[in-house]
Design a protein around this motif. Structure first.
Motif, PDB file in Angstrom:
ATOM      1  N   ARG A  14      34.440  34.847  11.232  1.00  0.00           N
ATOM      2  CA  ARG A  14      35.108  33.786  10.475  1.00  0.00           C
ATOM      3  C   ARG A  14      36.149  33.120  11.354  1.00  0.00           C
ATOM      4  O   ARG A  14      36.816  33.769  12.148  1.00  0.00           O
ATOM      5  CB  ARG A  14      35.779  34.360   9.241  1.00  0.00           C
ATOM      6  N   THR A  15      36.277  31.816  11.181  1.00  0.00           N
ATOM      7  CA  THR A  15      37.226  31.041  11.973  1.00  0.00           C
ATOM      8  C   THR A  15      38.099  30.212  11.035  1.00  0.00           C
ATOM      9  O   THR A  15      37.578  29.504  10.176  1.00  0.00           O
ATOM     10  CB  THR A  15      36.469  30.104  12.937  1.00  0.00           C
ATOM     11  N   PRO A  16      39.433  30.282  11.178  1.00  0.00           N
ATOM     12  CA  PRO A  16      40.302  29.444  10.350  1.00  0.00           C
ATOM     13  C   PRO A  16      40.131  27.968  10.725  1.00  0.00           C
ATOM     14  O   PRO A  16      40.114  27.617  11.904  1.00  0.00           O
ATOM     15  CB  PRO A  16      41.711  29.916  10.672  1.00  0.00           C
ATOM     16  N   VAL A  17      39.976  27.131   9.715  1.00  0.00           N
ATOM     17  CA  VAL A  17      39.812  25.687   9.910  1.00  0.00           C
ATOM     18  C   VAL A  17      40.549  24.958   8.787  1.00  0.00           C
ATOM     19  O   VAL A  17      41.037  25.568   7.848  1.00  0.00           O
ATOM     20  CB  VAL A  17      38.311  25.272   9.900  1.00  0.00           C
ATOM     21  N   GLY A  41      28.800  31.108   6.006  1.00  0.00           N
ATOM     22  CA  GLY A  41      29.476  30.755   4.766  1.00  0.00           C
ATOM     23  C   GLY A  41      30.856  30.177   4.996  1.00  0.00           C
ATOM     24  O   GLY A  41      31.261  29.946   6.136  1.00  0.00           O
ATOM     25  N   ALA A  42      31.584  29.966   3.888  1.00  0.00           N
ATOM     26  CA  ALA A  42      32.901  29.343   3.979  1.00  0.00           C
ATOM     27  C   ALA A  42      33.745  29.709   2.769  1.00  0.00           C
ATOM     28  O   ALA A  42      33.229  30.080   1.717  1.00  0.00           O
ATOM     29  CB  ALA A  42      32.764  27.827   4.059  1.00  0.00           C
ATOM     30  N   ARG A  43      35.047  29.575   2.945  1.00  0.00           N
ATOM     31  CA  ARG A  43      35.987  29.639   1.825  1.00  0.00           C
ATOM     32  C   ARG A  43      36.448  28.220   1.577  1.00  0.00           C
ATOM     33  O   ARG A  43      36.894  27.526   2.495  1.00  0.00           O
ATOM     34  CB  ARG A  43      37.173  30.518   2.161  1.00  0.00           C
ATOM     35  N   VAL A  44      36.337  27.781   0.335  1.00  0.00           N
ATOM     36  CA  VAL A  44      36.721  26.425  -0.037  1.00  0.00           C
ATOM     37  C   VAL A  44      37.901  26.497  -0.990  1.00  0.00           C
ATOM     38  O   VAL A  44      37.788  27.058  -2.086  1.00  0.00           O
ATOM     39  CB  VAL A  44      35.543  25.670  -0.702  1.00  0.00           C
ATOM     40  N   ASP A  45      39.043  25.959  -0.584  1.00  0.00           N
ATOM     41  CA  ASP A  45      40.229  25.915  -1.438  1.00  0.00           C
ATOM     42  C   ASP A  45      40.261  24.598  -2.197  1.00  0.00           C
ATOM     43  O   ASP A  45      39.811  23.563  -1.696  1.00  0.00           O
ATOM     44  CB  ASP A  45      41.500  26.052  -0.597  1.00  0.00           C
ATOM     45  N   GLY A  46      40.804  24.635  -3.409  1.00  0.00           N
ATOM     46  CA  GLY A  46      40.939  23.428  -4.214  1.00  0.00           C
ATOM     47  C   GLY A  46      39.708  23.115  -5.040  1.00  0.00           C
ATOM     48  O   GLY A  46      39.694  22.156  -5.801  1.00  0.00           O
ATOM     49  N   MET A  69      29.474  32.662  -4.032  1.00  0.00           N
ATOM     50  CA  MET A  69      29.424  34.119  -4.076  1.00  0.00           C
ATOM     51  C   MET A  69      30.552  34.700  -4.921  1.00  0.00           C
ATOM     52  O   MET A  69      30.373  35.706  -5.584  1.00  0.00           O
ATOM     53  CB  MET A  69      29.505  34.691  -2.650  1.00  0.00           C
ATOM     54  N   TRP A  70      31.718  34.087  -4.871  1.00  0.00           N
ATOM     55  CA  TRP A  70      32.850  34.489  -5.696  1.00  0.00           C
ATOM     56  C   TRP A  70      33.679  33.255  -6.009  1.00  0.00           C
ATOM     57  O   TRP A  70      33.618  32.265  -5.305  1.00  0.00           O
ATOM     58  CB  TRP A  70      33.704  35.567  -5.016  1.00  0.00           C
ATOM     59  N   SER A  71      34.427  33.343  -7.090  1.00  0.00           N
ATOM     60  CA  SER A  71      35.190  32.178  -7.516  1.00  0.00           C
ATOM     61  C   SER A  71      36.477  32.613  -8.207  1.00  0.00           C
ATOM     62  O   SER A  71      36.474  33.559  -8.986  1.00  0.00           O
ATOM     63  CB  SER A  71      34.337  31.342  -8.476  1.00  0.00           C
ATOM     64  N   GLU A  72      37.560  31.934  -7.891  1.00  0.00           N
ATOM     65  CA  GLU A  72      38.834  32.098  -8.572  1.00  0.00           C
ATOM     66  C   GLU A  72      39.236  30.739  -9.117  1.00  0.00           C
ATOM     67  O   GLU A  72      38.515  29.763  -8.955  1.00  0.00           O
ATOM     68  CB  GLU A  72      39.881  32.652  -7.596  1.00  0.00           C
ATOM     69  N   TYR A  73      40.404  30.663  -9.707  1.00  0.00           N
ATOM     70  CA  TYR A  73      40.850  29.433 -10.357  1.00  0.00           C
ATOM     71  C   TYR A  73      40.837  28.228  -9.421  1.00  0.00           C
ATOM     72  O   TYR A  73      40.411  27.140  -9.803  1.00  0.00           O
ATOM     73  CB  TYR A  73      42.256  29.641 -10.950  1.00  0.00           C
ATOM     74  N   ASP A  74      41.282  28.409  -8.180  1.00  0.00           N
ATOM     75  CA  ASP A  74      41.459  27.264  -7.289  1.00  0.00           C
ATOM     76  C   ASP A  74      40.771  27.420  -5.932  1.00  0.00           C
ATOM     77  O   ASP A  74      41.074  26.714  -4.988  1.00  0.00           O
ATOM     78  CB  ASP A  74      42.941  27.003  -7.078  1.00  0.00           C
ATOM     79  N   ARG A  75      39.852  28.361  -5.829  1.00  0.00           N
ATOM     80  CA  ARG A  75      39.136  28.551  -4.561  1.00  0.00           C
ATOM     81  C   ARG A  75      37.857  29.332  -4.812  1.00  0.00           C
ATOM     82  O   ARG A  75      37.691  29.961  -5.862  1.00  0.00           O
ATOM     83  CB  ARG A  75      40.011  29.265  -3.549  1.00  0.00           C
ATOM     84  N   MET A  76      36.973  29.294  -3.819  1.00  0.00           N
ATOM     85  CA  MET A  76      35.712  30.013  -3.952  1.00  0.00           C
ATOM     86  C   MET A  76      35.149  30.319  -2.575  1.00  0.00           C
ATOM     87  O   MET A  76      35.508  29.691  -1.574  1.00  0.00           O
ATOM     88  CB  MET A  76      34.705  29.186  -4.761  1.00  0.00           C
ATOM     89  N   GLY A  77      34.291  31.302  -2.535  1.00  0.00           N
ATOM     90  CA  GLY A  77      33.589  31.654  -1.311  1.00  0.00           C
ATOM     91  C   GLY A  77      32.129  31.298  -1.465  1.00  0.00           C
ATOM     92  O   GLY A  77      31.517  31.602  -2.495  1.00  0.00           O
ATOM     93  N   VAL A  78      31.577  30.628  -0.475  1.00  0.00           N
ATOM     94  CA  VAL A  78      30.175  30.230  -0.550  1.00  0.00           C
ATOM     95  C   VAL A  78      29.398  30.806   0.633  1.00  0.00           C
ATOM     96  O   VAL A  78      29.948  31.052   1.699  1.00  0.00           O
ATOM     97  CB  VAL A  78      30.005  28.691  -0.577  1.00  0.00           C
ATOM     98  N   ARG A  79      28.116  31.016   0.406  1.00  0.00           N
ATOM     99  CA  ARG A  79      27.198  31.467   1.442  1.00  0.00           C
ATOM    100  C   ARG A  79      26.182  30.359   1.675  1.00  0.00           C
ATOM    101  O   ARG A  79      25.721  29.723   0.735  1.00  0.00           O
ATOM    102  CB  ARG A  79      26.485  32.734   0.996  1.00  0.00           C
ATOM    103  N   PHE A  80      25.877  30.131   2.937  1.00  0.00           N
ATOM    104  CA  PHE A  80      24.866  29.131   3.264  1.00  0.00           C
ATOM    105  C   PHE A  80      23.499  29.812   3.310  1.00  0.00           C
ATOM    106  O   PHE A  80      23.333  30.780   4.058  1.00  0.00           O
ATOM    107  CB  PHE A  80      25.148  28.477   4.622  1.00  0.00           C
TER     108      PHE A  80
END
Length: 122
Positions: A14-17, A41-46, A69-80
């Protein structure tokens, strides 16, 4: 025997972007920011969509398909479902990794004037 992946068993680094994207779900179109990216995959905020839902990530005039793959109120993790190997997001990932490899001392020396103090004056 249970077959599951632990966070340390990830296949990709994983790389911070900080990449502004638009996420298109079945019934919603949301702006978000990718803050963590890899080829898998990626973590998407907002942005947040239900877990196991499918979505499209729009960036640089291109579409990358993803599964939440997972979801919270203001962010989620996705898999490609298809590994990032080319395209705008892959280029952004490669750029972020290249920038992270430069040590702070190298940045200092690169931006420093060729002469220092009065030694350069004749």
């Amino acid at each position: 025997m249970t077959n599951f992946r632990t966070p340390t068993a990830r296949g990709h680094k994983r790389t911070p972007v900080s990449i502004d994207v638009t996420v298109n779900g079945i019934l919603s179109l949301v702006d978000g920011r990718i803050t963590d990216l890899s080829e898998g995959g990626a973590r998407v905020d907002g942005a947040s969509m239900p877990a196991r839902s499918r979505c499209e990530i729009h960036y640089g005039g291109e579409v990358t398909y993803a599964v939440v793959m997972w979801s919270e109120y203001d962010r989620m993790g996705v898999r490609f479902p298809y590994e990032l190997t080319h395209g705008a997001l892959h280029k952004a990932l490669q750029s972020a990794r290249s920038a992270a490899m430069i040590e702070p001392a190298q940045i200092f020396h690169r931006n420093r004037p060729a002469v220092f103090g009065r030694r350069g004056l004749s």
